[in-house]
Design an enzyme around this catalytic site. Sequence first.
Site, short mmCIF file in Angstrom:
data_model
loop_
_atom_site.label_atom_id
_atom_site.label_comp_id
_atom_site.label_asym_id
_atom_site.label_seq_id
_atom_site.Cartn_x
_atom_site.Cartn_y
_atom_site.Cartn_z
CG ASP A 117 -3.33 0.78 2.95
OD1 ASP A 117 -3.93 1.87 3.04
OD2 ASP A 117 -2.69 0.27 3.90
CG ASP A 311 -5.81 5.13 4.64
OD1 ASP A 311 -5.54 4.31 3.74
OD2 ASP A 311 -5.62 4.90 5.85
#
Length: 431
Positions: A117, A311
């Site tokens: 992430d 992201d």
Amino acid sequence: MAAFFLPLVLLSSQVHAMPSVGRAVADYVEANRARHTGDGIISIDVARNPNYSPNGLAEYSRALAKWGADAHGPLAGIAANKGQVGALDATPFNGDREYLSPVEFGTPPQRLIMDLDTGSADVWVYSTETEPSDVGSRAIYHPGNSVTAEKINSSTWHIEYGDGSAAYGNVWRDTITIAGVSIFNATIETAVEVSRSIVDDPYMCGVFGLGFSLPSQITPPRPTVLSNMLPLLNSNLFTADLKYQSNGTYTFGHIDSALYTGDTVYYTPLLDNAQYWEFNFTGFNVASTTAGASQDENSIWFLNEWKAIADTGTTLILVDDDIVAKYYSRVPSAHYNDSIAVWTFPCATTDLPDFNIGFAGVHDWSARVPGKFVNYTALPDSYDNSTCMGGIQSNDGLPFAILGDIFLKAVFAVFDVGGKRIGFAPKALVA
Ligand SMILES: *[C@@H]1O[C@H](CO)[C@@H](O)[C@H](O)[C@H]1NC(C)=O
Ligand SMILES: *[C@@H]1O[C@H](CO)[C@@H](O)[C@H](O)[C@H]1NC(C)=O
Ligand SMILES: *[C@@H]1O[C@H](CO)[C@@H](O)[C@H](O)[C@H]1NC(C)=O
Ligand SMILES: *[C@@H]1O[C@H](CO)[C@@H](O)[C@H](O)[C@H]1NC(C)=O
Ligand SMILES: *[C@@H]1O[C@H](CO)[C@@H](O)[C@H](O)[C@H]1NC(C)=O
Ligand SMILES: *[C@@H]1O[C@H](CO)[C@@H](O)[C@H](O)[C@H]1NC(C)=O
Ligand SMILES: *[C@@H]1O[C@H](CO)[C@@H](O)[C@H](O)[C@H]1NC(C)=O
């Protein structure tokens, strides 16, 4: 359905207080519906840092100063091991909702499937310390089975969510092996309790934060796993090659030129003082590839400077409302469904245009997100199997766009920590 962190604006205008933009914490549709109808069947998780101070940079420098002494422990032994490179698979789950990769913890190695992430900085796992009802049948980290595990006493991590639920736990030191690179004495956050919407994702065994320079949510502060890994690598960077409905690759320490086409990676600088992978995009264009599309309309570029973060932990592309509106104005069958606050269209729609994006400092190339990628998924059958949800949705007033997986699937991305920049290159796409 869509991994998302929705929430920031609901609670606070100080969105930079949020430690975890990236972690997939809420189902987009349910969260939106709950928010708009107020019947909150499913909670909306908001990663909120209760100790946020508006002067994030000063906080961060203080944290760095505090790490000084401890940094020698984790970094010992680097000289013998630097210069490494490695690669690992990124496998899509639930129709590209999230991409998970195998990471090994402890000695001998215990393999867990993690969500890498770039929108957060903590590396946390389900473990023997986690509430059994939260664990379910997933694999967990057993520090007791690792000869290199050492508990860091009086150190904790704690993230509070907007609905009052929370995730928190303990902190250990142990070896993490990712893409074949072993990081000794890395900091591992072991969950004690995890909020329901995260638990409901049955595949993921933890989150592996790769934020640019975001501090983790550990008290007292400790260096992030990424900062411990960089000195071991051949170059201070990693790359993401996520794929539409198939296995992609993360690499660490090198750029594999076989993963993109052409001979150029197009770099754009990160914003000053960026903590996320945050940069500007400077133009977008909506171009239909179907017959009959007007050349004039197709050639229109809208120019400005919009902040965005890249992201891997967010499923969708989330942009300002006017950009969303411009995209769907080119999809005659699309409409904004007020009751669920989502742009939808009939699943049979074949005229989704491509979404092209240009970047600051890049003059001769733009990224193309194929229209097909914008057909994110059919809404759950409780809604109607024949209605699909768009992969481009509103960022709900956030001061930056989030270029999540729908975008990242369309490019080869270089997260260049050392160069304080992010690079994109075209690659062969299925659409
Ligand atoms: C890890 O930390 C322990 C205890 O602080 C230390 O004894 C050991 O040498 C460290 N190992 C490496 C490889 O840095
Ligand atoms: C942490 O606490 C445990 C239990 O009290 C103890 O056995 C261990 O030695 C402590 N570790 C350190 C590094 O102080
Ligand atoms: C995708 O990667 C996973 C995990 O490494 C692996 O188990 C699976 O076989 C791969 N699938 C394909 C089609 O290569
Ligand atoms: C990004 O855009 C902002 C707002 O227009 C501008 O002030 C800033 O200089 C830009 N930064 C970069 C790195 O392009
Ligand atoms: C859009 O996606 C849905 C669900 O994945 C699929 O059933 C549908 O056929 C797709 N539509 C087109 C035009 O590809
Ligand atoms: C939607 O599809 C699922 C399985 O694909 C099926 O079981 C369900 O009955 C369908 N629902 C509707 C409303 O068509
Ligand atoms: C909006 O979505 C809800 C839930 O899927 C559905 O019941 C309703 O028919 C939709 N409204 C329109 C106008 O499509």
